[in-house]
Enzyme design. Structure first.
Site, PDB file in Angstrom:
ATOM      1  N   ARG A  61       0.854  -1.259  -0.117  1.00 53.89           N
ATOM      2  CA  ARG A  61       0.047  -0.069  -0.081  1.00 53.89           C
ATOM      3  C   ARG A  61       0.865   1.164   0.016  1.00 53.89           C
ATOM      4  O   ARG A  61       2.076   1.295   0.536  1.00 53.89           O
ATOM      5  CB  ARG A  61      -1.009   0.068   1.329  1.00 53.89           C
ATOM      6  N   TYR A  72      -0.853  -3.390  -6.719  1.00 54.25           N
ATOM      7  CA  TYR A  72      -0.794  -4.458  -5.594  1.00 54.25           C
ATOM      8  C   TYR A  72      -1.789  -4.355  -4.443  1.00 54.25           C
ATOM      9  O   TYR A  72      -2.119  -3.292  -3.916  1.00 54.25           O
ATOM     10  CB  TYR A  72       0.684  -4.074  -5.152  1.00 54.25           C
ATOM     11  N   GLY A  84      -3.862  -3.850  -1.541  1.00 61.62           N
ATOM     12  CA  GLY A  84      -5.152  -3.005  -0.691  1.00 61.62           C
ATOM     13  C   GLY A  84      -5.282  -1.367  -1.976  1.00 61.62           C
ATOM     14  O   GLY A  84      -6.212  -1.048  -1.835  1.00 61.62           O
ATOM     15  N   LYS A 111      -9.531  -2.772   1.567  1.00 65.10           N
ATOM     16  CA  LYS A 111      -9.231  -1.763   2.520  1.00 65.10           C
ATOM     17  C   LYS A 111     -10.151  -0.392   2.163  1.00 65.10           C
ATOM     18  O   LYS A 111     -10.665   0.158   2.837  1.00 65.10           O
ATOM     19  CB  LYS A 111      -7.764  -1.368   2.533  1.00 65.10           C
ATOM     20  N   HIS A 115     -10.643  -3.112  11.391  1.00 64.95           N
ATOM     21  CA  HIS A 115      -9.276  -3.773  10.929  1.00 64.95           C
ATOM     22  C   HIS A 115      -9.191  -5.032  11.902  1.00 64.95           C
ATOM     23  O   HIS A 115      -8.141  -4.827  12.598  1.00 64.95           O
ATOM     24  CB  HIS A 115      -8.113  -3.052  10.721  1.00 64.95           C
ATOM     25  N   SER A 119      -1.028  -3.726  10.517  1.00 62.12           N
ATOM     26  CA  SER A 119      -0.902  -4.504   9.304  1.00 62.12           C
ATOM     27  C   SER A 119       0.449  -5.356   9.586  1.00 62.12           C
ATOM     28  O   SER A 119       1.500  -4.548  10.249  1.00 62.12           O
ATOM     29  CB  SER A 119      -0.512  -3.437   8.077  1.00 62.12           C
ATOM     30  N   CYS A 164       1.136  -7.464  11.794  1.00 62.92           N
ATOM     31  CA  CYS A 164       1.265  -7.510  13.362  1.00 62.92           C
ATOM     32  C   CYS A 164       0.426  -8.841  13.721  1.00 62.92           C
ATOM     33  O   CYS A 164       0.413  -8.890  15.168  1.00 62.92           O
ATOM     34  CB  CYS A 164       0.861  -6.339  14.227  1.00 62.92           C
ATOM     35  N   LYS A 185      -2.488 -10.843  13.003  1.00 60.01           N
ATOM     36  CA  LYS A 185      -4.069 -11.216  12.683  1.00 60.01           C
ATOM     37  C   LYS A 185      -4.228 -12.617  12.125  1.00 60.01           C
ATOM     38  O   LYS A 185      -4.939 -13.300  12.518  1.00 60.01           O
ATOM     39  CB  LYS A 185      -4.977 -10.111  12.219  1.00 60.01           C
ATOM     40  N   ASN A 209      -2.200 -14.886  11.659  1.00 55.49           N
ATOM     41  CA  ASN A 209      -1.671 -15.872  12.544  1.00 55.49           C
ATOM     42  C   ASN A 209      -2.531 -16.330  13.911  1.00 55.49           C
ATOM     43  O   ASN A 209      -2.802 -17.511  14.083  1.00 55.49           O
ATOM     44  CB  ASN A 209      -0.339 -15.472  13.130  1.00 55.49           C
ATOM     45  N   ASP A 257      -8.948 -10.297   8.496  1.00 53.59           N
ATOM     46  CA  ASP A 257      -8.524  -8.887   8.336  1.00 53.59           C
ATOM     47  C   ASP A 257      -9.314  -7.872   8.613  1.00 53.59           C
ATOM     48  O   ASP A 257      -9.065  -6.902   9.186  1.00 53.59           O
ATOM     49  CB  ASP A 257      -7.961  -8.985   6.941  1.00 53.59           C
ATOM     50  N   ARG A 274       3.097 -12.007  -0.490  1.00 53.08           N
ATOM     51  CA  ARG A 274       1.668 -12.453   0.155  1.00 53.08           C
ATOM     52  C   ARG A 274       1.129 -13.849  -0.797  1.00 53.08           C
ATOM     53  O   ARG A 274       1.601 -13.870  -1.867  1.00 53.08           O
ATOM     54  CB  ARG A 274       0.697 -11.188   0.023  1.00 53.08           C
ATOM     55  N   TYR A 315       2.852 -16.964  18.567  1.00 51.14           N
ATOM     56  CA  TYR A 315       2.211 -18.043  17.708  1.00 51.14           C
ATOM     57  C   TYR A 315       0.975 -18.945  18.523  1.00 51.14           C
ATOM     58  O   TYR A 315       0.333 -18.427  19.578  1.00 51.14           O
ATOM     59  CB  TYR A 315       3.045 -18.665  16.831  1.00 51.14           C
ATOM     60  N   GLY A 316       1.142 -20.298  18.465  1.00 53.60           N
ATOM     61  CA  GLY A 316       0.485 -21.258  19.263  1.00 53.60           C
ATOM     62  C   GLY A 316       0.343 -21.073  20.848  1.00 53.60           C
ATOM     63  O   GLY A 316      -0.564 -21.287  21.552  1.00 53.60           O
TER      64      GLY A 316
HETATM   65  P1  GTP Z   1      -2.036  -7.767   7.341  1.00 50.26           P
HETATM   66  O1  GTP Z   1      -2.468  -8.836   6.610  1.00 50.26           O
HETATM   67  O2  GTP Z   1      -0.821  -6.925   6.833  1.00 50.26           O
HETATM   68  O3  GTP Z   1      -3.204  -7.009   8.097  1.00 50.26           O
HETATM   69  O4  GTP Z   1      -1.355  -8.758   8.631  1.00 50.26           O
HETATM   70  P2  GTP Z   1      -1.643  -9.382   9.956  1.00 50.26           P
HETATM   71  O5  GTP Z   1      -1.884  -8.408  11.024  1.00 50.26           O
HETATM   72  O6  GTP Z   1      -2.666 -10.478   9.477  1.00 50.26           O
HETATM   73  O7  GTP Z   1      -0.231 -10.132  10.102  1.00 50.26           O
HETATM   74  P3  GTP Z   1       0.387 -11.665  10.041  1.00 50.26           P
HETATM   75  O8  GTP Z   1      -0.631 -12.547  11.062  1.00 50.26           O
HETATM   76  O9  GTP Z   1       0.232 -12.181   8.775  1.00 50.26           O
HETATM   77  O10 GTP Z   1       1.809 -11.634  10.893  1.00 50.26           O
HETATM   78  C1  GTP Z   1       2.690 -10.944   9.923  1.00 50.26           C
HETATM   79  C2  GTP Z   1       4.079 -11.288  10.472  1.00 50.26           C
HETATM   80  O11 GTP Z   1       4.232 -11.263  12.053  1.00 50.26           O
HETATM   81  C3  GTP Z   1       4.354 -12.693  10.111  1.00 50.26           C
HETATM   82  O12 GTP Z   1       5.812 -12.608   9.435  1.00 50.26           O
HETATM   83  C4  GTP Z   1       4.399 -13.545  11.229  1.00 50.26           C
HETATM   84  O13 GTP Z   1       5.091 -14.579  11.370  1.00 50.26           O
HETATM   85  C5  GTP Z   1       4.429 -12.567  12.617  1.00 50.26           C
HETATM   86  N1  GTP Z   1       4.057 -12.824  13.735  1.00 50.26           N
HETATM   87  C6  GTP Z   1       2.554 -13.019  13.695  1.00 50.26           C
HETATM   88  N2  GTP Z   1       2.298 -13.576  15.054  1.00 50.26           N
HETATM   89  C7  GTP Z   1       3.451 -13.594  15.689  1.00 50.26           C
HETATM   90  C8  GTP Z   1       3.613 -13.789  17.150  1.00 50.26           C
HETATM   91  O14 GTP Z   1       2.939 -14.151  17.806  1.00 50.26           O
HETATM   92  N3  GTP Z   1       4.884 -13.558  17.439  1.00 50.26           N
HETATM   93  C9  GTP Z   1       6.000 -13.147  16.457  1.00 50.26           C
HETATM   94  N4  GTP Z   1       7.183 -12.908  17.298  1.00 50.26           N
HETATM   95  N5  GTP Z   1       5.623 -12.656  15.328  1.00 50.26           N
HETATM   96  C10 GTP Z   1       4.508 -12.930  14.892  1.00 50.26           C
HETATM   97  C1  SPV Z   2      -2.716  -4.272   5.210  1.00 53.71           C
HETATM   98  O1  SPV Z   2      -1.812  -3.825   4.966  1.00 53.71           O
HETATM   99  O2  SPV Z   2      -3.077  -4.578   6.221  1.00 53.71           O
HETATM  100  C2  SPV Z   2      -3.123  -5.733   4.537  1.00 53.71           C
HETATM  101  C3  SPV Z   2      -2.627  -5.922   3.272  1.00 53.71           C
HETATM  102  O3  SPV Z   2      -4.101  -6.394   4.829  1.00 53.71           O
HETATM  103  S1  SPV Z   2      -3.438  -4.807   1.754  1.00 53.71           S
HETATM  104  O4  SPV Z   2      -4.707  -5.834   1.455  1.00 53.71           O
HETATM  105  O5  SPV Z   2      -2.240  -4.530   0.939  1.00 53.71           O
HETATM  106  O6  SPV Z   2      -3.859  -3.653   2.586  1.00 53.71           O
HETATM  107 MN    MN Z   3      -4.756  -5.784   6.966  1.00 52.04          MN
END
Ligand code: GTP
Ligand code: SPV
Ligand code: MN
Length: 598
Positions: free
Chosen positions: A72, A214, A216, A223, A243, A265, A267, A269, A271, A290, A381, A507-508
């Site tokens: 974005r 690309y 969003g 978005k 979000h 973004s 951070c 979600k 996962n 998301d 992605r 993570y888990g």
């Molecule tokens: P958008 O799609 O951009 O909105 O992102 P999102 O919030 O869905 O983030 P996503 O879950 O894809 O995680 C982004 C990055 O953070 C990845 O590289 C993950 O491996 C990392 N990550 C996710 N959860 C954790 C966690 O609990 N701990 C750590 N250290 N890293 C994490």
């Molecule tokens: C974000 O940036 O929060 C995303 C990816 O989820 S995008 O669809 O490019 O906005």
């Molecule tokens: Mn997002």
């Protein structure tokens, strides 16, 4: 071609844009599998997509974007409300008439030599009363194929739209017309940065996007519609467009609760939404990863739907170890963008959990990987149908939505913010949402990774109006008569030691925190009241392997000095931005917190 609709407004719009953009062809999408295959094939023919190994990764394709078009672009994203004040201090604004003039000139002839695709799509289950219909016009087969996966596309949407139904016009062009005989010839088409515009006209409920192909910027249901335009509608109509991921959490006794969580973004979600709990007997299922639209039900609870149909997830860091459900989701029928290609024609990225096979790795720029820079772009992605997630919840398409018991806020904060704390009240929760901050990630092109910025409610780049009014809207929601409000929590999986080691494995293992949150909602959690809010007692959370008793203590202590700095920053830098529009309730929360910490 004959058009499959009698909707005059839609026909007129398509006709007008066709005249302006001057495409070689016009194609209305019907949503079929054959149509998806043909769209993808056209990108393969243009040298834009590489088919992956049909045994290892059936029906999956790799795209490499232009290195200047990888995320974005927040500094080219506009909220063109009639009055600049309505866009507020955190959005870019241009007078809508002026912006339309500039962009109309750009759109003039911009689709020459290309096909104009008309994509009728539904955000939310087709025909459900909470769903919204959009129609995207695009000259990008890549965007069209992605829309097929991310939204519900096709004739069934036009049936619901009928002769005089309302839709949100979403105009998109990559801004790269083709001269006679010219083809893309393997070059991802897009326009230079200073020609890119991701524009929103909130009063007209209209989206105009130009110059980027690309994520969003180009998949306008996501978005642009489901957050920026929908947030304005939500303000006007008394609901929430956020979000947020949505997950279903089930305890050992088989009792379930639904949780929504807003993290900026990249951070966590996706996962968290797909998490496999390490706590024995607990289960997490995915409703969305998301975006959440939340409305009050007759019983006063907030019900959430995921308006999307697929996942557009961050690839790097995704492994069988960190997110097995995502890895299973992308085994087939997946579009990968900007990941690396292995010698056996499969995908690879940093943190996938294994080394690439012998032979050359081709990096995201299409060069033999020299191992000096990441092989996959940090914002590379995967696009995949939500139905392919093994953990998808049975309720995920329920038009009635799922009742939300807890709302989580979080971000990447190496210090100060504890692993988890709970808001003392709704307004305190709104305060916590309003001060969310995070280390910047690669999800937006124009930000400096590694610095911390405030991203209130993880909505800073996605709120279609003045953020001060947005805060007020959240305060108002809490005052709704008969409301049975979710409890609000602030989580932080990203604490580090001075030496830069993760204090929490994430993570888990985040399921340990989810378990406490579930118990707090159930009235069975063990907690203490602290100056900053409600926190687990030392014995309420089991430490996972590798987390010492001292680590856990650090994760769950109130860092008084850190919070004082936080308050000072909110007072001096953050809140003043919103001027008169910053609700007095939030100043009161800030002062209350300060007084408790004295
Ligand atoms: P958008 O799609 O951009 O909105 O992102 P999102 O919030 O869905 O983030 P996503 O879950 O894809 O995680 C982004 C990055 O953070 C990845 O590289 C993950 O491996 C990392 N990550 C996710 N959860 C954790 C966690 O609990 N701990 C750590 N250290 N890293 C994490
Ligand atoms: C974000 O940036 O929060 C995303 C990816 O989820 S995008 O669809 O490019 O906005
Ligand atoms: Mn997002």
């Amino acid at each position: 071609m004959t058009s499959p609709t009698a909707n005059q407004k839609l026909l007129k719009w398509v006709e007008d844009i066709t005249k302006l953009a001057k495409p070689a062809n016009v194609e209305w999408l019907n949503g079929s599998k054959a149509e998806y295959d043909a769209l993808i094939q056209s990108t393969v023919d243009a040298g834009l997509a590489t088919p992956l190994d049909p045994i290892k990764r059936p029906n999956s394709f790799l795209f490499r974007s232009d290195p200047t078009d990888v995320a974005r672009v927040e500094n080219r994203t506009y909220i063109a409300s009639k009055s600049q004040d309505d866009a507020g201090p955190t959005n870019n604004w241009i007078n809508p008439d002026e912006l339309k003039k500039t962009m109309t000139a750009l759109y003039d002839g911009c689709m020459a030599g290309r096909t104009l695709y008309v994509i009728p799509f539904s955000m939310g289950p087709v025909g459900s009363p909470i769903a919204k219909i959009g129609v995207q016009i695009t000259d990008s087969a890549y965007a069209a194929a992605n829309m097929h996966v991310m939204t519900r596309v096709g004739n069934k949407v036009l049936e619901v739209l009928g002769k005089d139904g309302e839709f949100i016009p979403c105009l998109h062009s990559i801004g790269k017309p083709l001269a006679p005989g010219e083809s893309d010839n393997g070059q991802w088409p897009s326009a230079p940065l200073d020609k890119k515009y991701i524009s929103h006209f909130p009063e007209e409920r209209t989206i105009w996007s130009y110059g980027s192909g690309y994520g969003g910027n180009a998949l306008l249901g996501k978005k642009c519609l489901a957050l920026r335009i929908a947030s304005v509608q939500a303000r006007d109509e008394g609901w929430l467009a956020e979000h947020m991921l949505i997950l279903k959490l089930t305890n050992t006794a088989g009792k379930s609760k639904f949780v929504a969580a807003a993290f900026p973004s990249a951070c966590g979600k996706t996962n968290l939404a797909m998490l496999v709990p390490t706590v024995p007997g607990w289960k997490v299922e995915t409703v969305g990863d998301d975006i959440a639209w939340m409305k009050f039900g007759k019983d006063g609870q907030l019900y959430a739907i995921n308006p999307e149909f697929g996942f557009f997830g961050v690839a790097p860091g995704t492994s069988v170890q960190s997110n097995p459900n995502a890895m299973k989701s992308v085994e087939s029928n997946t579009i990968f963008t900007n990941v690396a290609l292995t010698s056996d024609n499969d995908v690879w990225w940093e943190g996938i959990g294994y080394d690439p096979p012998a032979g050359d790795v081709i990096d995201w720029k299409g060069k033999v990987w020299d191992k000096k820079e990441p092989a996959a772009h940090p914002n590379s992605r995967f696009t995949v149908p939500a139905s392919q997630c093994p953990a998808i919840a049975p309720e995920w398409q329920d038009p009635a939505g799922v009742p939300i018991s807890a709302i989580l806020f979080g971000g990447r904060r190496p210090s100060t913010i504890p692993l988890v704390h709970q808001a003392r009240s709704w307004n305190h929760g709104v305060f916590l949402g309003s001060i969310v901050g995070s280390e910047v990630t690669a999800a937006a092109l124009d930000l400096k990774a590694g610095t911390v910025r405030r991203d209130p409610f993880a909505m800073l780049p996605f709120c279609g109006y003045h953020m001060g009014d947005y805060f007020k809207h959240w305060i108002q929601i809490g005052k709704k008569e008969g409301a049975v409000l979710p409890k609000i929590f602030f989580v932080n999986w990203f604490r580090k030691t001075q030496e830069g080691r993760w204090l929490w494995p994430g993570y888990g293992e985040n399921s340990r925190v989810l378990k406490w949150i579930f118990e707090q909602c159930d009235g069975t959690g063990k907690f203490v009241e602290t100056e900053i809010g409600i926190m687990p007692t030392p014995d309420a959370l089991d430490a996972p392997a590798g987390v010492t008793a001292d680590d856990l203590k650090e994760l769950l202590t109130v860092d008084r000095e850190g919070w004082k700095r936080e308050i000072a920053d909110v007072r001096a830098e953050h809140y003043p931005k919103f001027g008169e529009k910053l609700p007095k309730e939030l100043w009161a929360e800030l002062e209350g917190l300060e007084a408790r910490l004295k």
